[in-house]
Write a protein that holds these residues in place. Structure first.
Motif, PDB file in Angstrom:
ATOM      1  N   ARG A  22       0.894  -1.160  -0.106  1.00 22.71           N
ATOM      2  CA  ARG A  22      -0.078  -0.147   0.030  1.00 22.71           C
ATOM      3  C   ARG A  22       0.910   1.313   0.028  1.00 22.71           C
ATOM      4  NH1 ARG A  22      -5.297   0.208   1.951  1.00 22.71           N
ATOM      5  NH2 ARG A  22      -4.877  -1.585   3.153  1.00 22.71           N
ATOM      6  N   GLN A  23       1.860   1.340   0.806  1.00 25.01           N
ATOM      7  CA  GLN A  23       2.565   2.579   1.012  1.00 25.01           C
ATOM      8  C   GLN A  23       3.546   2.628  -0.215  1.00 25.01           C
ATOM      9  OE1 GLN A  23       5.372   2.439   4.353  1.00 25.01           O
ATOM     10  NE2 GLN A  23       3.327   2.711   5.941  1.00 25.01           N
ATOM     11  N   ALA A  30     -12.030   3.248 -18.293  1.00 27.37           N
ATOM     12  CA  ALA A  30     -12.545   1.615 -18.047  1.00 27.37           C
ATOM     13  C   ALA A  30     -11.303   1.431 -16.679  1.00 27.37           C
ATOM     14  CB  ALA A  30     -11.797   0.800 -19.181  1.00 27.37           C
ATOM     15  N   ALA A  31     -11.721   0.198 -16.130  1.00 24.63           N
ATOM     16  CA  ALA A  31     -10.695  -0.084 -14.923  1.00 24.63           C
ATOM     17  C   ALA A  31     -10.487  -1.628 -14.999  1.00 24.63           C
ATOM     18  CB  ALA A  31     -11.344   0.288 -13.623  1.00 24.63           C
ATOM     19  N   VAL A  32      -9.254  -2.120 -14.486  1.00 22.43           N
ATOM     20  CA  VAL A  32      -8.880  -3.359 -14.433  1.00 22.43           C
ATOM     21  C   VAL A  32      -8.521  -3.407 -12.825  1.00 22.43           C
ATOM     22  CG1 VAL A  32      -8.349  -3.718 -16.902  1.00 22.43           C
ATOM     23  CG2 VAL A  32      -6.657  -2.814 -15.091  1.00 22.43           C
ATOM     24  N   MET A  33      -8.430  -4.684 -12.299  1.00 27.69           N
ATOM     25  CA  MET A  33      -8.108  -5.025 -11.093  1.00 27.69           C
ATOM     26  C   MET A  33      -6.972  -5.960 -11.007  1.00 27.69           C
ATOM     27  SD  MET A  33      -9.159  -4.542  -7.538  1.00 27.69           S
ATOM     28  CE  MET A  33     -10.708  -4.448  -7.580  1.00 27.69           C
ATOM     29  N   LEU A  34      -5.997  -5.776 -10.461  1.00 27.99           N
ATOM     30  CA  LEU A  34      -4.758  -6.617 -10.204  1.00 27.99           C
ATOM     31  C   LEU A  34      -4.881  -7.268  -8.846  1.00 27.99           C
ATOM     32  CD1 LEU A  34      -3.516  -4.256 -11.964  1.00 27.99           C
ATOM     33  CD2 LEU A  34      -1.386  -5.243 -11.273  1.00 27.99           C
ATOM     34  N   LEU A  35      -5.292  -8.489  -8.818  1.00 26.70           N
ATOM     35  CA  LEU A  35      -5.664  -9.324  -7.663  1.00 26.70           C
ATOM     36  C   LEU A  35      -4.605 -10.084  -7.060  1.00 26.70           C
ATOM     37  CD1 LEU A  35      -9.094 -10.457  -8.739  1.00 26.70           C
ATOM     38  CD2 LEU A  35      -8.830  -8.859  -6.784  1.00 26.70           C
ATOM     39  N   VAL A  87     -12.505  -8.494  -1.469  1.00 27.09           N
ATOM     40  CA  VAL A  87     -11.568  -7.634  -1.991  1.00 27.09           C
ATOM     41  C   VAL A  87     -11.009  -6.319  -1.487  1.00 27.09           C
ATOM     42  CG1 VAL A  87     -10.574  -6.616  -4.254  1.00 27.09           C
ATOM     43  CG2 VAL A  87     -12.195  -8.712  -4.371  1.00 27.09           C
ATOM     44  N   GLU A  88      -9.941  -6.440  -0.935  1.00 29.17           N
ATOM     45  CA  GLU A  88      -9.347  -5.182  -0.172  1.00 29.17           C
ATOM     46  C   GLU A  88      -8.491  -4.297  -1.237  1.00 29.17           C
ATOM     47  OE1 GLU A  88      -6.314  -3.811   3.469  1.00 29.17           O
ATOM     48  OE2 GLU A  88      -6.912  -5.782   3.082  1.00 29.17           O
ATOM     49  N   THR A 100      -8.805   5.178 -26.979  1.00 32.62           N
ATOM     50  CA  THR A 100     -10.299   5.167 -26.751  1.00 32.62           C
ATOM     51  C   THR A 100     -10.893   5.216 -25.545  1.00 32.62           C
ATOM     52  OG1 THR A 100     -11.098   3.331 -27.522  1.00 32.62           O
ATOM     53  CG2 THR A 100     -11.235   4.810 -29.166  1.00 32.62           C
ATOM     54  N   LEU A 101      -9.869   4.685 -24.770  1.00 29.77           N
ATOM     55  CA  LEU A 101     -10.255   4.545 -23.184  1.00 29.77           C
ATOM     56  C   LEU A 101      -9.074   4.995 -22.067  1.00 29.77           C
ATOM     57  CD1 LEU A 101     -11.937   0.867 -23.293  1.00 29.77           C
ATOM     58  CD2 LEU A 101     -13.085   3.160 -22.866  1.00 29.77           C
ATOM     59  N   GLN A 102      -9.483   5.314 -21.299  1.00 30.73           N
ATOM     60  CA  GLN A 102      -8.286   5.631 -20.201  1.00 30.73           C
ATOM     61  C   GLN A 102      -8.551   4.431 -19.348  1.00 30.73           C
ATOM     62  OE1 GLN A 102      -8.190   9.299 -18.026  1.00 30.73           O
ATOM     63  NE2 GLN A 102      -8.654  10.536 -19.761  1.00 30.73           N
ATOM     64  N   VAL A 103      -7.524   3.543 -19.236  1.00 30.06           N
ATOM     65  CA  VAL A 103      -7.653   2.391 -18.258  1.00 30.06           C
ATOM     66  C   VAL A 103      -6.956   2.618 -16.737  1.00 30.06           C
ATOM     67  CG1 VAL A 103      -7.122  -0.271 -18.281  1.00 30.06           C
ATOM     68  CG2 VAL A 103      -7.561   1.061 -20.165  1.00 30.06           C
ATOM     69  N   HIS A 104      -7.761   2.543 -15.947  1.00 27.83           N
ATOM     70  CA  HIS A 104      -7.416   2.762 -14.712  1.00 27.83           C
ATOM     71  C   HIS A 104      -7.121   1.332 -13.770  1.00 27.83           C
ATOM     72  CE1 HIS A 104      -8.362   7.123 -14.289  1.00 27.83           C
ATOM     73  NE2 HIS A 104      -9.209   6.753 -15.368  1.00 27.83           N
ATOM     74  N   PRO A 105      -5.768   1.104 -13.518  1.00 31.37           N
ATOM     75  CA  PRO A 105      -5.628  -0.282 -12.916  1.00 31.37           C
ATOM     76  C   PRO A 105      -5.610   0.102 -11.384  1.00 31.37           C
ATOM     77  CG  PRO A 105      -3.500   0.461 -14.151  1.00 31.37           C
ATOM     78  CD  PRO A 105      -4.341   1.753 -14.080  1.00 31.37           C
ATOM     79  N   LEU A 106      -6.396  -0.673 -10.880  1.00 34.41           N
ATOM     80  CA  LEU A 106      -6.445  -0.687  -9.274  1.00 34.41           C
ATOM     81  C   LEU A 106      -5.931  -2.149  -8.790  1.00 34.41           C
ATOM     82  CD1 LEU A 106      -8.418   1.111  -7.716  1.00 34.41           C
ATOM     83  CD2 LEU A 106      -8.801   0.960 -10.133  1.00 34.41           C
ATOM     84  N   VAL A 107      -5.136  -2.002  -7.532  1.00 34.44           N
ATOM     85  CA  VAL A 107      -4.755  -3.139  -6.857  1.00 34.44           C
ATOM     86  C   VAL A 107      -5.489  -3.747  -5.728  1.00 34.44           C
ATOM     87  CG1 VAL A 107      -2.496  -4.114  -5.839  1.00 34.44           C
ATOM     88  CG2 VAL A 107      -2.624  -2.644  -7.868  1.00 34.44           C
TER      89      VAL A 107
END
Length: 220
Positions: A30-31, A55-60, A118-119, A133-140
């Protein structure tokens, strides 16, 4: 690969920075993600955006067989877009929906993992899809406890879990040109014959590995 990326990759060493998903390791991730977001956007991430959707994707991250691992998908082979490719759970944002909400919703719709499982521990700078055509935002995100997946077979052929240590093995990665950006990034082989991680998924994965390898800023 830019000189700065080369330096971060060199510092990775032969092992990932965490070997368990205990509280201390999750806080370290996180830090380091937060520290990277506060620093100046690196030159290779300063995109010229067109009028685009989001758009968004999730790194799990999960723990399987005692190893910190990444959970990815192999897309259904009958899909019109990128059939059979490796990817992270994700999709387009609905009107008024945040990237975090999209990533959580798509994770549930594709993998059957509910929001409470999911945290969210961080995010990274958005990147454009190939057509810009898309801004893809990666979340973890971190999944605690055993994986209980219910795959949406219309979209997902299978889930693939790879230990984080897998990506630190030089034998599984090779440098390839990425689009027309003048960058070379790793493409990764997997333990499934013929199945590899490349393109935007590999770019996002590499950026994630760079961030968790880099020490946090003194302000943390």
């Amino acid at each position: 690969m830019s000189p700065g990326q080369h330096e971060v990759w060199r510092r990775h060493g032969a092992a990932p920075p965490v070997t368990a998903l205990d509280s201390c390791s999750v806080e370290l991730i996180r830090q380091r993600l937060a520290s990277a977001q506060r620093r100046e956007t690196p030159a290779h991430m300063r995109f010229k955006w067109r009028h685009s959707g989001t758009a968004a994707v999730m790194l799990l991250l999960c723990e399987v067989n005692g190893q910190v691992s990444l959970l990815l998908e192999e897309r259904n082979h009958r899909l019109k877009s990128h059939p059979g490719d490796m990817c992270f759970a994700g999709g387009k944002c609905e009107p008024g929906e945040s990237a975090e909400r999209t990533a959580l919703r798509e994770t549930f719709e594709e993998l059957g993992l509910p929001e409470c499982a999911v945290e969210i521990v961080g995010e990274m700078h958005p990147v454009p899809n190939q057509a810009n055509t898309l801004q893809v935002h990666p979340l973890v995100g971190v999944v605690r406890g055993p994986l209980d997946l219910r795959l949406n077979r219309a979209e997902v052929h299978r889930a693939v879990v790879l230990p984080l240590a897998h990506f630190y093995n030089p034998a599984v990665r090779s440098l390839v040109s990425f689009r027309s950006w003048g960058l070379s990034i790793p493409a990764y082989t997997t333990d499934k014959p013929g199945l590899r991680i490349w393109g935007l998924t590999a770019f996002v994965l590499f950026e994630f590995l760079c961030r968790i390898a880099a020490p946090a800023s003194p302000r943390l």
